[in-house]
Enzyme design. Structure first.
Site, PDB file in Angstrom:
ATOM      1  N   GLU A 173      13.130  -4.619   6.618  1.00  0.00           N
ATOM      2  CA  GLU A 173      11.958  -5.162   5.938  1.00  0.00           C
ATOM      3  C   GLU A 173      12.313  -5.870   4.642  1.00  0.00           C
ATOM      4  O   GLU A 173      11.743  -6.904   4.311  1.00  0.00           O
ATOM      5  CB  GLU A 173      10.949  -4.050   5.670  1.00  0.00           C
ATOM      6  CG  GLU A 173       9.653  -4.567   5.071  1.00  0.00           C
ATOM      7  CD  GLU A 173       8.624  -3.489   4.884  1.00  0.00           C
ATOM      8  OE1 GLU A 173       7.472  -3.833   4.601  1.00  0.00           O
ATOM      9  OE2 GLU A 173       8.968  -2.301   5.014  1.00  0.00           O
ATOM     10  N   GLU A 198      -1.021  -6.815  -1.920  1.00  0.00           N
ATOM     11  CA  GLU A 198      -1.513  -5.441  -1.887  1.00  0.00           C
ATOM     12  C   GLU A 198      -1.593  -4.703  -3.226  1.00  0.00           C
ATOM     13  O   GLU A 198      -2.325  -3.713  -3.319  1.00  0.00           O
ATOM     14  CB  GLU A 198      -0.696  -4.632  -0.879  1.00  0.00           C
ATOM     15  CG  GLU A 198      -1.022  -5.017   0.546  1.00  0.00           C
ATOM     16  CD  GLU A 198      -0.162  -4.302   1.571  1.00  0.00           C
ATOM     17  OE1 GLU A 198       0.781  -3.598   1.163  1.00  0.00           O
ATOM     18  OE2 GLU A 198      -0.427  -4.446   2.773  1.00  0.00           O
TER      19      GLU A 198
END
Length: 768
Positions: free
Chosen positions: A675, A523
């Protein structure tokens, strides 16, 4: 915001804090906290895909709760999970003393006041049991406390908390059994309008920060806070020991909640009072107690939302019926439903630590996805993490992990995309394109775009999500063979996604097709041409649309195949292996390994290539574990292990699998997977789904293709594992047990045992 950062790695399995000794629980279903876990206690979840609550150390606190896809649509903001009233609170006072009155939930959590402490999350039975000896604030009175809480898997509107008190004194005590009516969050940030710099300024202006607060406050709590519920009516009946309320998410749908409370026979009517304030609706009880006698209080809670259940009075009727049936009846039905779910299990022979982690991941997935609905799952489950929005995580990470053993839950996720196809079509039209363009962050109720303004580049350019959606539709058909579903749900999505990609792709003078100006799966690269994963997934989506047309006797646009066959997948300068995107955009130093090329072996994409190219891809893209600067982010760990297995590198696959179960990512005491190693985002279902796919597809070598579930690659077996079994796999109407074990020469082999026709969904333990 980058979704993930580099995770800390370990090459050995580590049992996350406070779990029971292996000999006490060899199947790995019971996770137990002790007082040593208090400083690092990370809340687990009790949920059934419709209703959730967090856990807390005492077992009696008022905790955050959610109802599925009940969102708050405040002006200038993104949609947020509406913070429905907390339903777990049961406060206790051992009576007045010379130092005043103490309420247990306000007394410091320390060894002086909470002794002989244990709290066990039983994954098999999905119950939280807490036990301790509570010594009141001035140390004069001790009470044995046992708390059991569950969210019913058998009756999805229903939850319950049972508190048993055993005082070591004679006297009077008080209880307050409450609904917490949360105050509105203030101030609300207009995230639909703020740039990244403005967002950071707004957070600083509130004297807050984007850092975690130990032990479990999320690092983005300043952004991912819950939305608001306005309670319009809150009532109670002391004579009948009941509470009920009606409310509405701010600019959203209505909801309701009710409680029927079972009190000990010693409680007299005049000892019960209803308490109301702006922040609390409670039933307060006084009771005279005797030393050594146990007193049980049970709060039966029913919740509903618009489109799922009735109002407060309807909920009250259900709660009273549950009270009449009794707690043991409720618990037995709930446990029986979970036992049916666990018939489709993953059993590991030889590694109890790995078994515990696999069971925890399965538990959280099964708890947070409801069967046979049309709702998705958020990346952080039924919490406020990523504000409850649906990403490609739902389609490509969680859905495949459920598909083979829990197809009715998997079906909910793909049916959500079918239900919200009109929103995706409207999004494409707004950009002058035909077909359907699914959003990067989708509202779980309406499927509309909900990305914060400062992250708009993801929604505008990280468009591989549209292909991921289509691939999941075809995977569901391959697993089930359900042509009726394909015609009514999957085919419309596949057709409209194919129309989008043929319009979005561009043809060059050499007849090759390109997809330009996208955000890569890696990303930080927000404007590249021909991202390898994006182009490969678009090609697969186009091919699957053509395959669906052939199955259904529909007419496929021949342009779909032309684009699918000629989309560019960038290669290295020597032509030996794939690269992440058009080499005209070079990798920047310090970005670590890219995430793109290993995803070509991801089970749902399963990009076809010859063995030499697959080996070259793996050698070029996958770093050694000894090179931390090139280790992928936490979402990249499972794909890297799967890519190693597909490339015929089982030892490397096992090493990356072990890296994925490091205790730095698994939070104690209940194996909550966050995460990254350093944040507190809440349970990260995405990574849990990835780890399960690592076993289900990576270590078996199985893939879903036109012939069903087929052996595509050699199986792999970690050295410590004697064998592992996928129990009750469902493929095209039949059940199988699939086992990987070693043959006489020590080589992993795969056996498939046909168990016969698959039963109807209800018989398989699914609740319609």
């Amino acid at each position: 915001m980058r979704r993930c950062v580099s995770a800390c790695l370990a090459l050995l399995f580590v049992a996350a804090g406070g779990v029971r000794a292996a000999s006490e629980d060899p199947a790995g279903f019971r996770l137990t906290a002790t007082a040593d876990d208090w400083p690092r206690y990370f809340p687990g979840l009790l949920a059934n895909g419709y209703l959730s609550t967090l856990t807390a150390p005492r077992g009696t606190e008022g905790n955050a709760a959610e109802l599925v896809a009940l969102m708050d649509y405040a002006k200038d903001d993104i949609a947020r999970p509406a913070g429905v009233p907390g339903w777990t609170a049961v406060d206790y006072s051992a009576g007045p003393s010379v130092a005043g009155q103490f309420w247990m939930n306000q007394v410091p959590l320390d060894a002086a006041h909470f002794r002989d402490y244990t709290q066990t999350l039983d994954l098999r039975e999905a119950t939280l049991h807490t036990h301790y000896r509570y010594v009141d604030g001035d140390g004069q009175r001790a009470t044995g406390v046992d708390v059991t809480t569950l969210v019913s898997q058998a009756a999805p509107h229903l939850a319950a908390t049972r508190v048993v008190l055993t005082p070591a004194f004679d006297g009077e005590v008080q209880l307050s059994l409450a609904f917490d009516l949360w105050a509105p969050t203030q101030p609300r940030l207009p995230l639909a309008q703020l740039t990244g710099e403005q967002m950071q300024e707004a957070v600083a202006a509130q004297r807050r920060s984007l850092t975690p607060v130990s032990p479990a406050t999320p690092d983005r709590a300043a952004l991912w806070y819950p939305g608001d519920v306005h309670v319009s009516r809150a009532e109670g009946d002391a004579s009948n020991a009941t509470l009920w309320l009606d409310g509405r998410a701010k600019q959203g749908l209505s909801m309701a909640m009710a409680a029927a409370i079972a009190v000990p026979p010693e409680v007299r009517t005049q000892d019960v009072r209803v308490y109301r304030s702006a922040y609390r609706l409670a039933l307060n009880v006084r009771l005279k107690v005797k030393r050594g006698t146990s007193y049980a209080f049970t709060k039966y809670v029913v919740a509903s939302r618009e489109g799922w259940g009735g109002d407060g009075q309807a909920d009250l009727a259900l709660a009273k019926a549950a009270r009449t049936a009794g707690f043991e009846a409720l618990r037995r039905a709930h446990v029986a439903a979970w036992n049916r779910l666990w018939q489709a299990d993953i059993r590991i022979d030889g590694d109890e630590a790995a078994q515990r982690l696999v069971h925890a991941d399965l538990y959280y997935l099964l708890s947070n996805v409801a069967p046979n609905t049309a709702w998705p799952v958020g990346a952080c489950a039924m919490t406020t993490g990523y504000t409850g929005h649906a990403f490609w995580d739902s389609d490509s990470w969680v859905f495949p992990a459920l598909l083979l053993q829990h197809p009715m839950r998997a079906r909910s996720l793909v049916t959500f995309r079918s239900r919200t196809l009109p929103a995706a079509q409207a999004r494409a039209r707004a950009r002058g394109l035909p077909g359907a363009m699914y959003p990067w962050e989708a509202d779980p109720e309406y499927g509309t775009e909900q990305v914060p303004h400062f992250a708009h580049i993801l929604s505008d350019r990280e468009i591989h999500v549209t292909a991921d959606v289509a691939i999941a539709q075809w995977q569901y058909y391959l697993a089930t063979g359900d042509r009726t579903w394909l015609r009514e749900h999957g085919w419309p999505v596949l057709r409209e996604v194919a129309r989008f990609w043929t319009a979005r792709a561009e043809r060059d003078a050499d007849g090759r097709w390109h997809i330009r100006h996208v955000t890569s799966v890696s990303e930080p690269y927000t404007d590249v041409d021909d991202d390898t994963y994006t182009n490969a997934s678009a090609s697969r989506a186009l091919a699957f649309a053509g395959a669906a047309a052939r199955v259904l006797g529909e007419t496929a646009d021949p342009h779909w195949k032309e684009v699918a066959d000629h989309l560019v997948l960038p290669m290295s300068a020597d032509g030996r292996h794939h690269v992440d995107f058009d080499p005209a955009t070079p990798h920047r130093p310090g970005d670590g390994a890219a995430d793109t090329v290993p995803l070509l072996a991801y089970p749902s994409l399963d990009w076809p290539m010859d063995e030499a190219l697959r080996h070259a891809d793996f050698a070029a893209a996958v770093p050694p574990l000894t090179d931390p600067d090139r280790v992928p982010n936490s979402m990249g760990l499972a794909p890297t292990s799967i890519a190693a297995a597909a490339a015929g590198e089982p030892d490397v696959a096992v090493a990356w699998f072990r890296a994925n179960v490091t205790a730095d990512v698994i939070k104690p005491p209940f194996n909550v997977r966050t995460e990254t190693a350093t944040n507190n985002t809440g349970y990260f279902l995405t990574a849990g789904g990835g780890l399960l796919q690592n076993v289900i597809f990576g270590f078996t070598g199985l893939r879903l293709r036109d012939g069903g579930l087929v052996p595509a690659y050699a199986p792999a077996l970690p050295p410590r594992w004697r064998a592992f079994t996928l129990q009750r796999v469902q493929v095209r109407g039949r059940l199988f047990d699939i086992t990987v074990r070693r043959d006489a020469q020590g080589r992993p082999t795969l056996d498939r045992h046909d168990l016969g026709p698959a039963p109807p969904s209800a018989a398989a333990g699914e609740v319609p």
